[in-house]
Write a protein that holds these residues in place. Structure first.
Motif, PDB file in Angstrom:
ATOM      1  N   VAL A 167       0.828  -1.206   0.000  1.00  0.00           N
ATOM      2  CA  VAL A 167       0.000   0.000   0.000  1.00  0.00           C
ATOM      3  C   VAL A 167       0.859   1.251   0.000  1.00  0.00           C
ATOM      4  CG1 VAL A 167      -1.685   1.319   1.341  1.00  0.00           C
ATOM      5  CG2 VAL A 167      -1.952  -1.157   1.077  1.00  0.00           C
ATOM      6  N   VAL A 168       1.917   1.287   0.806  1.00  0.00           N
ATOM      7  CA  VAL A 168       2.771   2.466   0.935  1.00  0.00           C
ATOM      8  C   VAL A 168       4.232   2.047   0.849  1.00  0.00           C
ATOM      9  CG1 VAL A 168       1.157   3.875   2.279  1.00  0.00           C
ATOM     10  CG2 VAL A 168       2.652   2.256   3.459  1.00  0.00           C
ATOM     11  N   PHE A 169       5.092   2.977   0.434  1.00  0.00           N
ATOM     12  CA  PHE A 169       6.526   2.662   0.392  1.00  0.00           C
ATOM     13  C   PHE A 169       7.266   3.183   1.615  1.00  0.00           C
ATOM     14  CE2 PHE A 169       6.182   6.561  -2.257  1.00  0.00           C
ATOM     15  CZ  PHE A 169       7.064   7.400  -1.602  1.00  0.00           C
ATOM     16  N   ASP A 170       6.559   3.906   2.489  1.00  0.00           N
ATOM     17  CA  ASP A 170       7.123   4.270   3.790  1.00  0.00           C
ATOM     18  C   ASP A 170       6.022   4.006   4.815  1.00  0.00           C
ATOM     19  OD1 ASP A 170       5.467   6.388   3.060  1.00  0.00           O
ATOM     20  OD2 ASP A 170       7.085   7.843   2.916  1.00  0.00           O
ATOM     21  N   ALA A 171       5.462   5.018   5.433  1.00  0.00           N
ATOM     22  CA  ALA A 171       4.324   4.811   6.324  1.00  0.00           C
ATOM     23  C   ALA A 171       3.040   5.429   5.778  1.00  0.00           C
ATOM     24  CB  ALA A 171       4.618   5.383   7.719  1.00  0.00           C
ATOM     25  N   ASP A 172       3.149   6.333   4.774  1.00  0.00           N
ATOM     26  CA  ASP A 172       1.937   7.045   4.349  1.00  0.00           C
ATOM     27  C   ASP A 172       1.892   7.371   2.870  1.00  0.00           C
ATOM     28  OD1 ASP A 172       3.065  10.069   4.145  1.00  0.00           O
ATOM     29  OD2 ASP A 172       3.881   9.125   5.934  1.00  0.00           O
ATOM     30  N   HIS A 173       3.007   7.273   2.123  1.00  0.00           N
ATOM     31  CA  HIS A 173       2.980   7.587   0.691  1.00  0.00           C
ATOM     32  C   HIS A 173       2.631   6.327  -0.105  1.00  0.00           C
ATOM     33  CE1 HIS A 173       5.385  10.994   2.173  1.00  0.00           C
ATOM     34  NE2 HIS A 173       4.925  11.643   1.111  1.00  0.00           N
ATOM     35  N   VAL A 174       1.565   6.406  -0.884  1.00  0.00           N
ATOM     36  CA  VAL A 174       1.075   5.252  -1.617  1.00  0.00           C
ATOM     37  C   VAL A 174       2.094   4.813  -2.665  1.00  0.00           C
ATOM     38  CG1 VAL A 174      -0.132   6.614  -3.379  1.00  0.00           C
ATOM     39  CG2 VAL A 174      -0.984   4.344  -2.769  1.00  0.00           C
ATOM     40  N   THR A 175       2.198   3.505  -2.887  1.00  0.00           N
ATOM     41  CA  THR A 175       3.131   2.982  -3.881  1.00  0.00           C
ATOM     42  C   THR A 175       2.582   3.213  -5.285  1.00  0.00           C
ATOM     43  OG1 THR A 175       2.115   0.790  -3.803  1.00  0.00           O
ATOM     44  CG2 THR A 175       3.985   1.198  -2.313  1.00  0.00           C
ATOM     45  N   ALA A 176       3.491   3.132  -6.259  1.00  0.00           N
ATOM     46  CA  ALA A 176       3.078   3.318  -7.652  1.00  0.00           C
ATOM     47  C   ALA A 176       2.139   2.207  -8.090  1.00  0.00           C
ATOM     48  CB  ALA A 176       4.318   3.363  -8.546  1.00  0.00           C
ATOM     49  N   SER A 177       2.408   0.971  -7.684  1.00  0.00           N
ATOM     50  CA  SER A 177       1.551  -0.136  -8.116  1.00  0.00           C
ATOM     51  C   SER A 177       0.160  -0.027  -7.499  1.00  0.00           C
ATOM     52  CB  SER A 177       2.197  -1.473  -7.738  1.00  0.00           C
ATOM     53  OG  SER A 177       2.390  -1.581  -6.341  1.00  0.00           O
ATOM     54  N   ALA A 178       0.081   0.361  -6.221  1.00  0.00           N
ATOM     55  CA  ALA A 178      -1.228   0.523  -5.595  1.00  0.00           C
ATOM     56  C   ALA A 178      -1.984   1.692  -6.217  1.00  0.00           C
ATOM     57  CB  ALA A 178      -1.064   0.735  -4.092  1.00  0.00           C
ATOM     58  N   ALA A 179      -1.281   2.788  -6.530  1.00  0.00           N
ATOM     59  CA  ALA A 179      -1.941   3.930  -7.166  1.00  0.00           C
ATOM     60  C   ALA A 179      -2.500   3.543  -8.526  1.00  0.00           C
ATOM     61  CB  ALA A 179      -0.958   5.087  -7.307  1.00  0.00           C
ATOM     62  N   ALA A 180      -1.711   2.795  -9.303  1.00  0.00           N
ATOM     63  CA  ALA A 180      -2.184   2.382 -10.625  1.00  0.00           C
ATOM     64  C   ALA A 180      -3.379   1.440 -10.506  1.00  0.00           C
ATOM     65  CB  ALA A 180      -1.047   1.715 -11.390  1.00  0.00           C
ATOM     66  N   ALA A 181      -3.323   0.509  -9.537  1.00  0.00           N
ATOM     67  CA  ALA A 181      -4.433  -0.419  -9.350  1.00  0.00           C
ATOM     68  C   ALA A 181      -5.695   0.329  -8.932  1.00  0.00           C
ATOM     69  CB  ALA A 181      -4.061  -1.470  -8.303  1.00  0.00           C
ATOM     70  N   PHE A 182      -5.557   1.314  -8.074  1.00  0.00           N
ATOM     71  CA  PHE A 182      -6.723   2.100  -7.672  1.00  0.00           C
ATOM     72  C   PHE A 182      -7.256   2.914  -8.850  1.00  0.00           C
ATOM     73  CE2 PHE A 182      -8.479   6.095  -5.882  1.00  0.00           C
ATOM     74  CZ  PHE A 182      -9.596   5.544  -5.266  1.00  0.00           C
ATOM     75  N   GLY A 183      -6.346   3.430  -9.668  1.00  0.00           N
ATOM     76  CA  GLY A 183      -6.791   4.180 -10.841  1.00  0.00           C
ATOM     77  C   GLY A 183      -7.700   3.372 -11.737  1.00  0.00           C
ATOM     78  N   ALA A 184      -7.428   2.064 -11.845  1.00  0.00           N
ATOM     79  CA  ALA A 184      -8.277   1.216 -12.688  1.00  0.00           C
ATOM     80  C   ALA A 184      -9.682   1.089 -12.123  1.00  0.00           C
ATOM     81  CB  ALA A 184      -7.640  -0.167 -12.820  1.00  0.00           C
TER      82      ALA A 184
END
Length: 628
Positions: free
Chosen positions: A593-610
């Motif tokens: 979901v995130v690459f630290d504690a709060d910034h969304v990952t690129a893969s999760a962002a792309a999946a949500f975009g779909a």
């Protein structure tokens, strides 16, 4: 040094620096080696070991303050509570002061007569103390991190101690009643500082007068009244014993606290921290007995020429430097376990195509389309944009779901710590302004107006909204930064300011005839996700849905109510995508979901975009309703 000048008319620099080496280097070397070895034992190969090694090397080179100035405050910088050698910045400041101090005394001695040397030393030092304090006040407003770390803005504190050392001595000059009262006043100032100064207090500057002047008054007053009750109490065996251990306690306390908090993944607990502090005192007592005292025994000093001590000291420093570099090399190129490789993959799952768009810089000012912060066809005018803080940059891959062909392009307008709110000037709780937000947002709206005239249809507003509503980090950590407008004194006023600023932004975007999606925040995890997956089962790294919604709901309510006033705006809540009815897991559909504690990952962002393709189609000018 003053006594040496009085007796010999000169100063032996070699003897002085030999004394500094004997006093400071042995215990420092032990702590550096122990910290590096412990870092090798516990740190996964995710970058922390390299940072530890660099900070150790900087400490050896008496430049830890410059190192931490250069590496602290970056937007994705590791929290200060996790840096084991951060405290050594002050040792570097002290030693930089002592590079100049004997030379200053020698220069004054050469330029003045023997009879007025001390008085001239006091005058010159007093002027330098005033100048250094003035510099700290100026830098505290303009460059607060530099004011904290750099020697010129901290030298006045050491200078006050030097002025005390140059005060005339002698029993005939003592005024015990005045001294006793002065010492009590000094103790009160110190206690007031303990009670009132916090991690968010503006410091140094005026706030530093409490501990500095309080300490000076205690020293000066007890010198005037050595028989007073306070002098007797501070001269008792226990306080003196603690004072003798002070250097070792200083060296050991922060590495133990930092390593302990790292192993707890940032959770603050008073009990373990107190235990580690007591353990540090025990290590300091052992250090005093077995490491420090053997090197400054008078017989050892008398039998060892200064230049031999200096040569040995330089050799030890060279070995420490080599060891630090070796540890850093292992941290960078050493083998990684499977867990470390998975954690590294999480860290790398971010919007690399738009890196550089989350940091301030002169490049974006005046450019019509922020040309270096765009994704897609470089020859095509952007049809969509995403605007906000670093979370906007992280969310950018979701716009890929809206791209219809190879000729499409979209724009990323992001600056770390700056929400898309016109007129909002976010500050940390300490009062430090977070970047040039007003200037950035003005440039962003100007760019959007220009591009909208050439066919852009919509913009996504994204930010870490709860922080700007005064909520800070998720409450599990009891930590973090609250961002607020300059006038804010409470979360309620922060929410009001955020609402006004967001309404101004949406009004301007409506006038520009752009459709708007306001994207609420993805759930924040309890801990830094890559590190958590190394030390704990992945299922333990998420957060309860109710916990996060209680944290975010007040800000989201404000965002929704403001958006409802504008018929060109829709609000997107990603909670249902990232959470089930009770829990927000750290992985969704196989994506972190995130690459630290709060910034969304690129893969999760792309999946949500779909999953929000229909909303993105509307944003691109298709669909019905909502367009002004």
């Amino acid at each position: 040094l003053d006594r040496e000048l009085s007796a010999r008319g000169s100063i032996s620099l070699s003897a002085f620096y030999a004394r500094r080496i004997r006093r400071l280097l042995p215990a420092l070397a032990v702590v550096l080696v122990a910290s590096l070895l412990f870092g090798l034992a516990i740190y996964p190969r995710l970058g922390e070991l390299g940072s530890l090694a660099k900070s150790a090397a900087a400490a050896v080179l008496i430049s830890a303050n410059q190192y931490f100035l250069a590496t602290s405050g970056g937007y994705f910088d590791v929290g200060t509570e996790f840096k084991p050698l951060l405290h050594l910045w002050s040792l570097s400041v002290e030693e930089q002061f002592y590079l100049v101090w004997p030379l200053l005394l020698l220069t004054i001695a050469r330029m003045s007569g023997a009879g007025d040397r001390v008085s001239w030393s006091r005058r010159v030092l007093g002027a330098l103390v005033v100048a250094s304090f003035a510099l700290s006040l100026i830098q505290r407003r303009n460059r607060p991190t530099a004011a904290f770390f750099l020697a010129p803005s901290r030298a006045w504190e050491l200078g006050v101690g030097a002025l005390l050392a140059l005060q005339p001595a002698g029993a005939g000059r003592r005024v015990p009643p005045v001294g006793a009262v002065g010492a009590i006043v000094g103790l009160i100032l110190i206690l007031v500082g303990c009670a009132s100064l916090t991690r968010t207090s503006p410091y140094p500057g005026w706030a530093a007068l409490l501990p500095v002047m309080g300490t000076a008054l205690v020293i000066l007053g007890n010198g005037q009244a050595p028989a007073s009750l306070l002098a007797q109490l501070l001269g008792a065996r226990l306080p003196v014993g603690i004072g003798l251990c002070a250097y070792g306690w200083y060296l050991w306390h922060w590495p133990l606290l930092a390593f302990g908090r790292y192993l707890r993944l940032g959770e603050r607990r008073l009990g373990p921290d107190l235990g580690l502090t007591v353990a540090a005192l025990g290590l300091a007592a052992l250090s005093l007995r077995w490491v420090e005292r053997p090197f400054y025994r008078r017989d050892w000093q008398a039998s060892t020429p200064p230049w031999r001590t200096i040569r040995v000291g330089l050799g030890v420093m060279a070995m420490l430097l080599l060891f630090s570099l070796s540890v850093g090399a292992y941290g960078k190129w050493g083998p990684r376990t499977a867990a470390e490789q998975r954690a590294r993959a999480i860290i790398e799952d971010r919007a690399h195509a738009s890196e550089g768009c989350e940091e301030p810089g002169p490049e974006w000012v005046g450019l019509p389309w922020f040309s270096h912060c765009r994704v897609g066809d470089p020859q095509h005018r952007p049809s969509l944009a995403i605007w906000g803080d670093s979370h906007a940059q992280a969310w950018a891959p979701l716009l890929g779901a809206a791209m219809q062909g190879p000729g499409d392009a979209y724009l990323i307008l992001s600056l770390g710590g700056c929400p898309p709110g016109m007129g909002l000037t976010p500050r940390e709780r300490s009062g430090v302004v977070i970047g040039p937000c007003a200037r950035f947002n003005l440039a962003a709206i100007t760019a959007l107006r220009r591009v909208a005239a050439h066919g852009m249809t919509g913009v996504i507003l994204a930010a870490r909204w709860p922080t700007y509503g005064g909520a800070g980090d998720v409450p599990v950590l009891n930590e973090g930064t609250n961002y607020a407008d300059t006038s804010n004194t409470s979360p309620a006023s922060a929410l009001r300011s955020l609402g006004v600023a967001l309404d101004s932004t949406l009004t301007l975007l409506r006038q520009t005839r752009l459709r708007v999606l306001v994207l609420l925040s993805a759930p924040e995890m309890r801990f830094n996700l890559p590190t958590c997956t190394v030390f704990r089962p992945a299922a333990a790294c998420g957060i309860d849905r109710d916990t996060y919604l209680r944290h975010a709901a007040p800000t989201w309510d404000v965002v929704r109510s403001v958006a409802a006033r504008h018929d060109n705006v829709r609000v997107i809540d990603p909670s249902d995508f990232f959470c089930d009815s009770q829990y927000c897991p750290p992985f969704v559909g196989g994506h972190p979901v995130v690459f630290d504690a709060d910034h969304v990952t690129a893969s999760a962002a792309a999946a949500f975009g779909a999953t929000i393709r229909d909303e993105l189609v509307w944003l691109s000018g298709g669909g019905g309703g909502g367009h002004p």
